[in-house]
Design an enzyme around this catalytic site. Structure first.
Site, PDB file in Angstrom:
ATOM      1  N   GLU A 155       0.829  -1.209   0.000  1.00 29.12           N
ATOM      2  CA  GLU A 155       0.000   0.000   0.000  1.00 29.12           C
ATOM      3  C   GLU A 155       0.863   1.258   0.000  1.00 29.12           C
ATOM      4  O   GLU A 155       0.635   2.187  -0.783  1.00 29.12           O
ATOM      5  CB  GLU A 155      -0.929  -0.007   1.221  1.00 29.12           C
ATOM      6  CG  GLU A 155      -2.014  -1.072   1.183  1.00 29.12           C
ATOM      7  CD  GLU A 155      -3.078  -0.789   0.134  1.00 29.12           C
ATOM      8  OE1 GLU A 155      -3.270   0.392  -0.222  1.00 29.12           O
ATOM      9  OE2 GLU A 155      -3.720  -1.739  -0.330  1.00 29.12           O
ATOM     10  N   ILE A 156       1.858   1.296   0.885  1.00 32.57           N
ATOM     11  CA  ILE A 156       2.701   2.489   0.978  1.00 32.57           C
ATOM     12  C   ILE A 156       3.594   2.612  -0.247  1.00 32.57           C
ATOM     13  O   ILE A 156       3.715   3.694  -0.841  1.00 32.57           O
ATOM     14  CB  ILE A 156       3.526   2.469   2.279  1.00 32.57           C
ATOM     15  CG1 ILE A 156       2.600   2.587   3.492  1.00 32.57           C
ATOM     16  CG2 ILE A 156       4.558   3.601   2.280  1.00 32.57           C
ATOM     17  CD1 ILE A 156       3.280   2.374   4.824  1.00 32.57           C
ATOM     18  N   ALA A 234      11.980   4.702   5.147  1.00 24.87           N
ATOM     19  CA  ALA A 234      10.866   5.103   6.013  1.00 24.87           C
ATOM     20  C   ALA A 234      10.083   3.865   6.432  1.00 24.87           C
ATOM     21  O   ALA A 234       8.892   3.933   6.714  1.00 24.87           O
ATOM     22  CB  ALA A 234       9.958   6.097   5.302  1.00 24.87           C
ATOM     23  N   ARG A 236      11.609   0.184   8.233  1.00 19.36           N
ATOM     24  CA  ARG A 236      12.136  -0.314   9.501  1.00 19.36           C
ATOM     25  C   ARG A 236      13.652  -0.247   9.468  1.00 19.36           C
ATOM     26  O   ARG A 236      14.284  -0.652   8.493  1.00 19.36           O
ATOM     27  CB  ARG A 236      11.667  -1.749   9.776  1.00 19.36           C
ATOM     28  CG  ARG A 236      10.187  -1.874  10.093  1.00 19.36           C
ATOM     29  CD  ARG A 236       9.849  -1.225  11.441  1.00 19.36           C
ATOM     30  NE  ARG A 236       8.419  -1.245  11.706  1.00 19.36           N
ATOM     31  CZ  ARG A 236       7.582  -0.263  11.396  1.00 19.36           C
ATOM     32  NH1 ARG A 236       8.036   0.823  10.792  1.00 19.36           N
ATOM     33  NH2 ARG A 236       6.303  -0.346  11.693  1.00 19.36           N
ATOM     34  N   ASP A 260      14.142   7.820   8.330  1.00 18.72           N
ATOM     35  CA  ASP A 260      13.131   8.108   9.346  1.00 18.72           C
ATOM     36  C   ASP A 260      13.122   7.029  10.421  1.00 18.72           C
ATOM     37  O   ASP A 260      12.453   7.173  11.437  1.00 18.72           O
ATOM     38  CB  ASP A 260      11.743   8.219   8.691  1.00 18.72           C
ATOM     39  CG  ASP A 260      10.665   8.637   9.678  1.00 18.72           C
ATOM     40  OD1 ASP A 260      10.882   9.637  10.397  1.00 18.72           O
ATOM     41  OD2 ASP A 260       9.611   7.972   9.748  1.00 18.72           O
ATOM     42  N   GLU A 265      17.017   1.943  17.034  1.00 24.81           N
ATOM     43  CA  GLU A 265      16.054   2.941  17.486  1.00 24.81           C
ATOM     44  C   GLU A 265      15.599   2.686  18.925  1.00 24.81           C
ATOM     45  O   GLU A 265      15.345   1.530  19.282  1.00 24.81           O
ATOM     46  CB  GLU A 265      14.849   2.889  16.531  1.00 24.81           C
ATOM     47  CG  GLU A 265      13.907   4.045  16.636  1.00 24.81           C
ATOM     48  CD  GLU A 265      12.880   4.026  15.511  1.00 24.81           C
ATOM     49  OE1 GLU A 265      11.710   4.264  15.815  1.00 24.81           O
ATOM     50  OE2 GLU A 265      13.239   3.779  14.341  1.00 24.81           O
ATOM     51  N   HIS A 283      11.348   9.128  13.272  1.00 22.90           N
ATOM     52  CA  HIS A 283      10.279   8.143  13.063  1.00 22.90           C
ATOM     53  C   HIS A 283       8.905   8.827  13.062  1.00 22.90           C
ATOM     54  O   HIS A 283       8.037   8.534  13.891  1.00 22.90           O
ATOM     55  CB  HIS A 283      10.326   7.037  14.119  1.00 22.90           C
ATOM     56  CG  HIS A 283       9.631   5.781  13.658  1.00 22.90           C
ATOM     57  ND1 HIS A 283       9.949   4.531  14.134  1.00 22.90           N
ATOM     58  CD2 HIS A 283       8.636   5.571  12.754  1.00 22.90           C
ATOM     59  CE1 HIS A 283       9.182   3.623  13.554  1.00 22.90           C
ATOM     60  NE2 HIS A 283       8.374   4.240  12.715  1.00 22.90           N
ATOM     61  N   ILE A 284       8.711   9.682  12.068  1.00 24.81           N
ATOM     62  CA  ILE A 284       7.461  10.456  11.963  1.00 24.81           C
ATOM     63  C   ILE A 284       6.663  10.071  10.720  1.00 24.81           C
ATOM     64  O   ILE A 284       5.822  10.836  10.256  1.00 24.81           O
ATOM     65  CB  ILE A 284       7.751  11.968  11.951  1.00 24.81           C
ATOM     66  CG1 ILE A 284       8.735  12.341  10.823  1.00 24.81           C
ATOM     67  CG2 ILE A 284       8.286  12.425  13.305  1.00 24.81           C
ATOM     68  CD1 ILE A 284       8.906  13.833  10.616  1.00 24.81           C
ATOM     69  N   GLY A 285       6.907   8.858  10.203  1.00 26.41           N
ATOM     70  CA  GLY A 285       6.278   8.436   8.954  1.00 26.41           C
ATOM     71  C   GLY A 285       4.782   8.663   8.900  1.00 26.41           C
ATOM     72  O   GLY A 285       4.256   9.197   7.926  1.00 26.41           O
ATOM     73  N   ASN A 286       4.076   8.272   9.961  1.00 25.08           N
ATOM     74  CA  ASN A 286       2.621   8.469   9.950  1.00 25.08           C
ATOM     75  C   ASN A 286       2.188   9.529  10.958  1.00 25.08           C
ATOM     76  O   ASN A 286       1.044   9.548  11.392  1.00 25.08           O
ATOM     77  CB  ASN A 286       1.890   7.148  10.203  1.00 25.08           C
ATOM     78  CG  ASN A 286       2.297   6.499  11.516  1.00 25.08           C
ATOM     79  OD1 ASN A 286       2.705   7.177  12.448  1.00 25.08           O
ATOM     80  ND2 ASN A 286       2.184   5.181  11.591  1.00 25.08           N
TER      81      ASN A 286
END
EC number: 1.1.1.-
Length: 317
Positions: A155-156, A234, A236, A260, A265, A283-286
């Site tokens: 999807e992404i 963006a 893992r 990201d 992490e 880590h602001i992907g969504n």
């Protein structure tokens, strides 16, 4: 009333839904919930709302003797021992579709940021300043007419491809399965990983993580890339061997990277912080109001469905 334990603050829209059906206990401490607090919280809970940063291992699952569902607030779920949860007849769910547009937007944003040196330019403007416009000053790369190579056309990845086509980019993709219908819809071409790495100007990682994906991009893969290529992750962090990335950047094997997510992490490899040709985001992907609200509703509805004896959406185990 049955209890749900929420492992961290979530948007109000989902919390209100939960409060209509559960006694809600939510971790509101500073930082991430520690293991002892999590175990205590799930002991008498029917549902657990875990965050992507919540480590739900065997000890936690064993402590939740009444758990019917672990609803993970995130598209990924490698923070949960899903096989053990299955053995215990506990559904594990995620929030896949909510992240699509936000993460695709960020991916393209990172492409532009690293190619046009936007962050580097911002820092220069705020610190030493510049002497004015000059023909050879601060040149970057255009994206129009270039080739983007997408690892993972889910999807992404598909949303990234559509955005890339709007920039007149050629689209290559790779993954475990060819997707001919999406190829026709998007105008993408399926290739193996090596071919993608050798031909793409921008390589974006948009695949889900599993143990087989660990260090998919390592020293050998960087040596295949163009010296003018950029790597964008963006997805893992552990998909990329960070130390190999550092060496590739220092040795000018690739031109730049934008990350990201990180292998260790929330820790970030120190060498990455010192390199000007790397863009780093936390880590602001969504991390949009729209996506996070939707995710909040999805986990709440999954928990409600489970305790009502219905099959929740997006079960991953």
């Amino acid at each position: 009333m049955e209890k749900v334990y929420v492992a961290g603050a979530i948007p109000e829209v989902g919390l209100k839904l939960l409060q209509e059906h559960f006694e809600v206990e939510m971790y509101e401490g500073k930082g991430l919930v520690d293991k002892d607090t999590l175990i205590k919280g799930v002991k008498d809970a029917t549902a657990l709302i875990s965050l992507l940063s919540t480590n739900v291992d065997k000890d936690v699952i064993d402590a939740g003797k009444d758990l019917k569902i672990i609803a993970n607030y995130g598209a990924g779920f490698n923070n949960i021992d899903i096989e053990y949860a299955r053995e215990k007849s506990i559904d594990v769910t995620n929030t896949p579709k909510a992240s699509t547009n936000a993460t695709a937007d960020l991916t393209i944003g990172l492409v532009l940021a690293v190619a046009r040196r936007i962050v580097e330019g911002d820092q220069l403007s705020r610190t030493t300043g510049f002497d004015g416009w000059a023909p050879l000053f601060f040149r970057g790369r255009e994206v129009s007419g270039k080739t983007i190579g997408i690892i993972g056309l889910g999807e992404i990845g598909s949303a990234v491809a559509r955005r890339a086509r709007a920039f007149d980019m050629d689209v290559l993709y790779t993954g475990p399965n060819r997707k001919e219908e999406k190829e026709r819809e998007i105008g993408a071409k399926y290739v193996d990983l090596d071919t993608l790495l050798k031909n793409a100007d921008f390589i974006t990682i948009n695949a889900a993580y599993n143990p087989k994906m660990h260090h998919l991009i390592d020293t050998e893969q960087f040596k295949m890339m163009k010296s003018t290529a950029y790597l964008i992750n963006a997805s893992r962090g552990p998909i990329v061997h960070e130390q190999a990335l550092v060496q590739a950047l220092k040795n000018n094997e690739i031109e730049g990277a934008a990350l990201d997510v990180y292998e260790f992490e929330p820790d970030i490899t120190d060498d990455l912080k010192s390199l000007n040709n790397v863009v780093l985001t936390p880590h602001i992907g969504n991390a949009t109001f729209e996506a996070r609200d939707m995710m909040s509703k999805i986990v709440a509805n999954a928990a409600i469905s489970a305790v009502q004896g219905e099959k929740p959406q997006f079960v991953v185990n």
